[in-house]
Enzyme design. Structure first.
Site, PDB file in Angstrom:
ATOM      1  N   GLY A 200       0.820  -1.210   0.000  1.00  0.00           N
ATOM      2  CA  GLY A 200       0.000   0.000   0.000  1.00  0.00           C
ATOM      3  C   GLY A 200       0.848   1.250   0.000  1.00  0.00           C
ATOM      4  O   GLY A 200       1.863   1.313  -0.684  1.00  0.00           O
ATOM      5  N   LYS A 203       1.945   6.180   4.164  1.00  0.00           N
ATOM      6  CA  LYS A 203       1.256   6.673   5.356  1.00  0.00           C
ATOM      7  C   LYS A 203       0.791   5.486   6.213  1.00  0.00           C
ATOM      8  O   LYS A 203       1.063   5.417   7.405  1.00  0.00           O
ATOM      9  CB  LYS A 203       0.067   7.549   4.933  1.00  0.00           C
ATOM     10  CG  LYS A 203      -0.466   8.413   6.055  1.00  0.00           C
ATOM     11  CD  LYS A 203      -1.616   9.284   5.574  1.00  0.00           C
ATOM     12  CE  LYS A 203      -2.868   8.949   6.273  1.00  0.00           C
ATOM     13  NZ  LYS A 203      -3.978   8.348   5.737  1.00  0.00           N
ATOM     14  N   GLY A 205       1.822   2.460   5.794  1.00  0.00           N
ATOM     15  CA  GLY A 205       3.028   1.681   6.084  1.00  0.00           C
ATOM     16  C   GLY A 205       3.629   2.060   7.424  1.00  0.00           C
ATOM     17  O   GLY A 205       4.039   1.199   8.215  1.00  0.00           O
ATOM     18  N   GLU A 222       5.553  -3.106   1.061  1.00  0.00           N
ATOM     19  CA  GLU A 222       5.635  -2.907  -0.382  1.00  0.00           C
ATOM     20  C   GLU A 222       4.888  -1.622  -0.697  1.00  0.00           C
ATOM     21  O   GLU A 222       3.667  -1.608  -0.755  1.00  0.00           O
ATOM     22  CB  GLU A 222       5.024  -4.106  -1.119  1.00  0.00           C
ATOM     23  CG  GLU A 222       5.781  -5.403  -0.945  1.00  0.00           C
ATOM     24  CD  GLU A 222       7.096  -5.442  -1.719  1.00  0.00           C
ATOM     25  OE1 GLU A 222       7.266  -4.613  -2.644  1.00  0.00           O
ATOM     26  OE2 GLU A 222       7.944  -6.283  -1.402  1.00  0.00           O
ATOM     27  N   CYS A 257       1.835   0.299  -8.834  1.00  0.00           N
ATOM     28  CA  CYS A 257       2.951   0.900  -8.094  1.00  0.00           C
ATOM     29  C   CYS A 257       4.225   0.995  -8.918  1.00  0.00           C
ATOM     30  O   CYS A 257       5.120   1.740  -8.588  1.00  0.00           O
ATOM     31  CB  CYS A 257       3.196   0.151  -6.790  1.00  0.00           C
ATOM     32  SG  CYS A 257       3.395  -1.613  -7.019  1.00  0.00           S
TER      33      CYS A 257
END
Lengths: 488, 480
Positions: A200, A203, A205, A222, A257
């Protein structure tokens, strides 16, 4: 009755801890450690992919209007490959690795044993909700762990499909799915896990890692970042822009991503790049891309609003050279190119994660590397060039999770390469053997016999012992003999 | 605070200049490290005697020698480690080249520990330097002589624009933790480990936590008298040898069958006497307790009346000299502090079991230790220990030696920490493995691109299956 059904839906701390108890019981029974169990689960994932392909495609269409080809290839196909690699290599991965021992500890033998960590939590993302959920699960299972998967609530159809299918195909005493949003995730994060694997943004994370710190739980994060594509002149521009397009708009409409977030090229070359992009985009998605069936839509209204805000920023609204059309009702934004955006604009200060592609221009292509290095470290960086020196410089100076020269995103499909970020783009890596390792503890094992016990290790300490010790730690045989003979 | 920020800014500048990336720089620093430790050996003996009463042989065995060996090993391998590793690519990517390239992380922070204040500070530093990082070392304030020795000596030998030492207590550590690092390497307790990790989360900084735990030794029956004696020597060596039990991989307690306990205790007593004499307090071969705080902590462990009653040997205390005599305790209550917390001192509880197989359950009902030691001939017990328990490492028939094996990863799991180092693992701990894929522009596979149709779907499906024969048939129009 009604209240009972409702109660079932609330996943609070209590529900989480009772689930944990069940999983812990099942992990400590040792069932997940066996080769057979791991193999059966992996093969069942393959079976799930084959038997339920249509259901998965349908769910992804509901969540993201994802084109069927993208779903079958980038989600189901990638996952199947990942499973097949694990099935093929599992025996090999599980085997203890011999380690050399030195004369200092002679006679002994040593090995490194991979053991499962225990009960692990995987929190996945909405953009590739099928692949990013099950790919880490494959690693966790291959390594012999019990697993809880929390799919993203932002792709609800896939989330509920996973919750329905996984117990049908996999051992539900050791592999569970918890659906939900922030409250459910919070309850999950309060539990003690042996590993948390999160895909994700930075923030969340940070929240995940801070929660993990309470229990000293290792994490894999990740994340994403602004992955640049540097385009040098003197290349086959048509192929280059196609490869940028396929890694941007053909990857969930830029909601990936590792998509190129922006392009850097020289002032002189930029018009050519823009023309080539326009030309190829039109070939791929037609004159009215808002109607193309080959593009995913924006995932929801929030993200649609976020992206339009980036476009409406005064600093860039005049910079659109292609696209920019929106369809709020259907959550579509056409492939959009912006030329010469200022670096202090909104669009250049957050991960775009959508169908907008800004182009930065520089005087000399070498200047691109300074631009990249002045920001946070991206998950990927791409370079298109035929210039050998430039390639070298790129590889040596640009720090990113992964680098690809003359293509984009393809490194994701290579299971012999670790996939993961560095700095702001994340911690830890996975894919292939790296997934197995991410969910394993490498236990050092030394076997000694009782022969050859050197008294020098033990007190009382004497100068002779010190000499012999020096020789032993130095690994010099002559020194050892000299010390034993009392010569030095 | 300002000074810390200035130091970090200077290190960032040095890192940015690229100087620390070259093999030459790394090797020069490793050579300088060997020189530092060789030229200052006597000084090292002195400061460690001041801080912990460590005997020179012990200093050499656990600190000076370890650093030299480690630095030499890195020096001989670093170029090999730096080389990108080729990655095998499927044919469909042809022509392409894949490799995994280790690159330095940037500016890293290393927290040293006080029990092995040289090796636990310099060994991680060797890894950080080998990997091409710039480093701030925070030495432990609990071993002040070694700390100031390192602060004075390191700038004389190593590149002072790339490696800096910062001394200080909790306040300095707190300030350091507020900064943004590219890696934090911490050796210490789980309590502080949590603080370090929570601080690191703010900046998404990866951490390695080298913590401790209660490392058990399983003492099974052995058929030969010689083996029994050797095993006991190795237990004494693994308990009181390294810094008088103040070691994260030291033996915390022993598990033994009830009927074997008297023999074990007898042998422990005689071995202790042989090693440390009748009056261990006067022995120069044993470290003292590091400071008053820890002395009192250990004292308190023994104060519990039920624990005090379980002492079968030793345990006398000399508060002035911070010395506690080796103590053996037989079956102290399992819920007493001495059995719930890491002891980190010269006290050895012996826990009796009906059957040695019960040790598996005993260990599994507690947090995962950093090391398990098992003295046994029983192949099935060995297998059970390996596959049914979890710990940083397992050593059969010896203690501590796993620490000096450069080819083995050293690190914990669960409560005993995460991440690993030593040898190549140290290099990896301070490196990012960058995936690099190089492609040419030709040949170009058209079916990669939209607009999508059935043919393209079939093509990519086959490509993903690496079904090259099928691909050819498809292209020739022979496959439907």
């Amino acid at each position: 009755m009604g209240s009972e059904a409702e109660e079932k839906k609330v996943f609070d701390a209590e529900a989480a801890s009772s689930m944990m108890e069940k999983l812990r019981g099942s992990f400590s029974s040792g069932r997940t450690r066996s080769y057979e169990w791991r193999m059966t689960q992996l093969k069942n994932i393959l079976r799930l992919c084959d038997e339920r392909e249509q259901d998965i495609v349908d769910a992804l269409r509901k969540d993201l209007s994802k084109p069927e080809l993208e779903s079958t290839i980038y989600e189901i196909g990638m996952l199947k490959n990942s499973c097949k690699v694990a099935v093929k290599e599992l025996k090999h991965w599980m085997r203890p690795e011999k380690a050399k021992t030195s004369i200092t500890t002679y006679p002994s033998s040593a090995e490194i044993v991979s053991e499962p960590l225990g009960v692990v939590l995987i929190i996945s993302a909405w953009n590739y909700p099928f692949l990013l959920s099950l790919d880490p699960v494959v690693g966790a299972i291959a390594a012999g762990n019990a697993v809880v998967l929390k799919p993203s609530e932002i792709s609800p159809a896939t989330s509920s499909l996973l919750a329905k299918l996984m117990p049908e195909y996999l051992d539900s005493s050791s592999i569970m799915v918890v659906e939900g949003a922030v409250p459910e995730t919070t309850s999950l994060l309060e539990q003690k896990w042996e590993k948390i694997f999160y895909t994700g943004n930075g923030k969340v994370g940070r929240i995940v890692m801070a929660a993990a710190a309470k229990h000293l739980t290792p994490v894999v994060l990740e994340l994403g970042g602004k992955s640049p594509a540097v385009v040098d002149s003197g290349i086959d521009l048509q192929i280059a822009v196609r490869r940028i397009i396929v890694g941007k708009w053909a990857c969930n409409n830029g909601q990936a991503c590792i998509s190129s977030d922006y392009i850097i090229t020289t002032k002189d070359y930029a018009p050519k790049v823009v023309d080539a992009l326009k030309h190829e985009l039109e070939k791929f998605y037609g004159k009215n891309p808002l109607e193309s069936k080959d593009l995913s839509r924006i995932v929801n209204a929030n993200h649609f609003a976020r992206l339009t805000k980036l476009l409406d920023d005064d600093k860039v609204s005049g910079k659109i050279v292609h696209g920019g059309e929106r369809d709020k009702d259907n959550l579509n934004i056409s492939p959009t190119i912006l030329l010469d955006v200022p670096r202090d604009s909104l669009i250049m200060n957050e991960e775009i994660f959508g169908p907008l592609l800004p182009i930065l221009t520089v005087d000399k292509v070498e200047d691109s590397f300074d631009i990249i290095n002045s920001g946070t470290k991206p998950l990927a960086a791409y370079l298109f060039t035929n210039n050998k020196k430039l390639k070298q410089q790129f590889v040596a100076t640009v720090s990113a999770g992964g680098l690809v020269i003359n293509d984009t995103t393809v490194h994701l499909a290579v299971h012999t390469l670790p996939f993961g970020g560095v700095g702001e783009s994340g911690i830890g890596s996975y894919h292939g053997k790296f997934s197995f390792d991410a969910f394993s503890h490498k236990k050092a094992v030394v076997y000694r016999s009782f022969a050859g016990d050197a008294s020098i290790r033990y007190p009382p300490y004497t100068p002779g012992k010190l000499r012999l010790l020096k020789a032993l730690l130095g690994g010099s045989i002559i020194g050892i003999i000299r010390a034993l003979l009392g010569w030095s | 605070m300002e000074k810390i920020e200035e130091s970090i800014a200077e290190l960032r500048q040095t890192f940015k200049s690229g100087r620390t990336r070259s093999a030459l720089w790394r090797k020069n620093q490793l050579r300088a490290m060997i020189k530092l430790i060789t030229e200052n050996e006597e000084r090292a003996y002195q400061v460690l005697h001041e801080d912990l009463g460590k005997h020179p042989v012990e200093v050499y065995r656990d600190e000076v020698g370890v650093i030299k060996k480690s630095a030499k090993y890195s020096l001989s391998c670093v170029e090999k480690w730096m080389a990108p590793q080729k990655a095998h690519l499927p044919l469909i990517f042809f022509p392409a080249r894949g490799e995994v390239m280790p690159e330095p992380l940037g500016v890293v922070l290393i927290f040293g520990a006080w029990n092995f204040p040289l090796s636990l500070t310099l060994d991680p530093l060797i890894g950080a330097i080998s990997a091409g990082n710039t480093v701030i070392i925070k030495t432990s304030e609990l071993s002040p002589s070694t700390s100031s020795f390192l602060a004075k000596t390191i700038p004389l030998y190593l590149d002072s624009k790339a490696v800096k030492v910062i001394e200080g207590g909790v306040d300095v550590s707190e300030q350091l933790l507020k900064q943004k690092w590219d890696k934090i390497f911490f050796t210490g307790s789980p309590r502080v480990g949590r603080i370090v990790m929570a601080a690191a989360a703010e900046h998404l900084t990866p951490v390695t936590l080298e913590l401790g735990g209660k490392c058990p030794a399983i003492f099974d029956k052995l058929s030969k008298a010689y083996d029994v004696k050797t095993a006991v020597k190795r237990i004494v060596g693994g308990k009181w040898g390294p810094c008088s039990g103040q070691a994260c991989i030291g033996i915390d307690y022993v598990l033994v069958e009830e009927k074997l306990a008297p023999l074990l205790i007898d042998l422990l007593k005689t071995t202790l006497k042989r090693f440390y004499g009748e009056r261990p307090k006067e022995s120069k071969n044993m470290c003292r307790v590091v400071n008053k705080h820890n002395f009192e902590r250990l004292q308190k462990l023994l104060e519990d009346p039920l624990v005090a009653a379980s002492i079968v040997y030793g345990g006398s205390q000399d508060e002035e000299r911070l010395f506690i005599e080796p103590a053996i305790l037989l079956d102290p209550p399992l819920d007493s502090q001495i059995m719930t917390e890491e002891i980190f001192g010269p006290l050895l509880p012996i826990i009796t079991l009906n059957n040695i197989q019960e040790s598996i359950e005993f260990i599994n009902s507690r947090p995962k230790p950093l090391a398990i030691y098992a003295f046994t001939e029983d192949e099935s017990l060995r297998r059970r220990i390996l596959s049914e328990t979890s710990s940083g490492s397992v050593t059969f028939n010896d203690s501590i030696i796993q620490f000096i094996c450069d080819t083995l990863p050293f690190g914990g799991v669960g409560q005993s920490g995460y991440g690993k180092y030593h040898g190549k693992y140290s290099f990896d701990t301070f490196s990012h493995e960058k995936a690099v894929l190089r492609r040419g522009f030709f040949p170009e596979l058209k079916p990669r691109y939209p607009p999508w149709n059935d043919f393209k779907l079939k093509f990519i499906r086959l490509a993903y299956d690496f079904n090259y024969f099928g691909l050819v048939l498809l292209l020739l129009g022979l496959k439907r």
